[in-house]
Design a protein around this motif. Structure first.
Motif, PDB file in Angstrom:
ATOM      1  N   GLU A  68       0.850  -1.183   0.000  1.00  0.00           N
ATOM      2  CA  GLU A  68       0.000   0.000   0.000  1.00  0.00           C
ATOM      3  C   GLU A  68       0.889   1.237   0.000  1.00  0.00           C
ATOM      4  N   VAL A  69       0.625   2.170  -0.897  1.00  0.00           N
ATOM      5  CA  VAL A  69       1.392   3.407  -0.992  1.00  0.00           C
ATOM      6  C   VAL A  69       0.559   4.532  -0.389  1.00  0.00           C
ATOM      7  N   LEU A  70       1.132   5.211   0.613  1.00  0.00           N
ATOM      8  CA  LEU A  70       0.445   6.305   1.300  1.00  0.00           C
ATOM      9  C   LEU A  70       1.276   7.562   1.175  1.00  0.00           C
ATOM     10  N   THR A  71       0.611   8.686   0.982  1.00  0.00           N
ATOM     11  CA  THR A  71       1.291   9.974   0.920  1.00  0.00           C
ATOM     12  C   THR A  71       0.674  10.889   1.955  1.00  0.00           C
ATOM     13  N   GLY A  72       1.532  11.545   2.722  1.00  0.00           N
ATOM     14  CA  GLY A  72       1.045  12.460   3.745  1.00  0.00           C
ATOM     15  C   GLY A  72       2.203  13.123   4.461  1.00  0.00           C
ATOM     16  N   ILE A  73       1.884  13.776   5.583  1.00  0.00           N
ATOM     17  CA  ILE A  73       2.866  14.497   6.377  1.00  0.00           C
ATOM     18  C   ILE A  73       2.986  13.817   7.732  1.00  0.00           C
ATOM     19  N   VAL A  74       4.219  13.566   8.147  1.00  0.00           N
ATOM     20  CA  VAL A  74       4.458  12.964   9.465  1.00  0.00           C
ATOM     21  C   VAL A  74       4.282  14.057  10.514  1.00  0.00           C
ATOM     22  N   THR A  75       3.350  13.833  11.457  1.00  0.00           N
ATOM     23  CA  THR A  75       3.081  14.827  12.498  1.00  0.00           C
ATOM     24  C   THR A  75       3.490  14.374  13.881  1.00  0.00           C
ATOM     25  N   ALA A  76       3.782  13.086  14.060  1.00  0.00           N
ATOM     26  CA  ALA A  76       4.208  12.592  15.368  1.00  0.00           C
ATOM     27  C   ALA A  76       5.105  11.373  15.178  1.00  0.00           C
ATOM     28  N   LEU A  77       6.112  11.294  16.035  1.00  0.00           N
ATOM     29  CA  LEU A  77       7.014  10.152  16.052  1.00  0.00           C
ATOM     30  C   LEU A  77       6.958   9.548  17.446  1.00  0.00           C
ATOM     31  N   ASN A  78       6.593   8.291  17.544  1.00  0.00           N
ATOM     32  CA  ASN A  78       6.565   7.604  18.825  1.00  0.00           C
ATOM     33  C   ASN A  78       7.726   6.611  18.836  1.00  0.00           C
ATOM     34  N   THR A  79       8.816   7.001  19.530  1.00  0.00           N
ATOM     35  CA  THR A  79      10.009   6.166  19.521  1.00  0.00           C
ATOM     36  C   THR A  79       9.857   4.924  20.389  1.00  0.00           C
ATOM     37  N   ASN A  80       9.035   4.985  21.425  1.00  0.00           N
ATOM     38  CA  ASN A  80       8.840   3.811  22.280  1.00  0.00           C
ATOM     39  C   ASN A  80       8.125   2.686  21.537  1.00  0.00           C
ATOM     40  N   LEU A  81       7.062   3.028  20.818  1.00  0.00           N
ATOM     41  CA  LEU A  81       6.300   2.028  20.067  1.00  0.00           C
ATOM     42  C   LEU A  81       6.826   1.844  18.651  1.00  0.00           C
ATOM     43  N   ARG A  82       7.800   2.659  18.249  1.00  0.00           N
ATOM     44  CA  ARG A  82       8.387   2.647  16.905  1.00  0.00           C
ATOM     45  C   ARG A  82       7.312   2.758  15.825  1.00  0.00           C
ATOM     46  N   GLU A  83       6.580   3.882  15.890  1.00  0.00           N
ATOM     47  CA  GLU A  83       5.555   4.145  14.890  1.00  0.00           C
ATOM     48  C   GLU A  83       5.482   5.638  14.613  1.00  0.00           C
ATOM     49  N   VAL A  84       4.902   5.983  13.461  1.00  0.00           N
ATOM     50  CA  VAL A  84       4.746   7.376  13.054  1.00  0.00           C
ATOM     51  C   VAL A  84       3.277   7.648  12.757  1.00  0.00           C
TER      52      VAL A  84
END
Length: 111
Positions: A73-89
């Motif tokens: 799946e190809v998604l386009t958008g803007i990263v607004t949060a980085l969660n380093t503990n759960l390793r997700e954006v």
């Protein structure tokens, strides 16, 4: 004498498939199309992380390819949060459309 009456002809001429068997067969065929997740080398992982951090810092769009066993799946958008503990954006794709994406399922990213 007709062929239906000889040997196993009566059974052979009256075959049909129950809906449950058809669903199980189709599910099995789809399962055979499943593919494994590609292994990314360290350089590719660093490029993905760099693109995500750049999108977060500059608020620029990023195109992310997310792994799916059947179709990527190809998604386009803007990263607004980085969660380093759960390793997700958190990727904002529209006005109210966002999704949390785990870093381990991202196979490519480009700004």
């Amino acid at each position: 004498m007709s062929k239906k009456m000889q040997g196993n002809g009566l059974f052979e001429s009256s075959r049909f498939i129950l809906p449950e068997f058809k669903e199980a067969y189709l599910a099995n065929m789809k399962e055979q199309e499943r593919r494994g997740k590609p292994v990314l080398d360290d350089q590719e992982v660093q490029l993905i992380e760099k693109a995500l951090i750049e999108s977060y810092n500059r608020r620029t769009p990023v195109t992310v390819t997310v792994f799916n066993p059947f179709d990527d799946e190809v998604l386009t958008g803007i990263v607004t949060a980085l969660n380093t503990n759960l390793r997700e954006v958190k990727l904002i794709r529209g006005e109210d459309d966002f999704s949390w994406i785990k870093l381990e399922v991202i196979i490519s990213a480009a700004t």
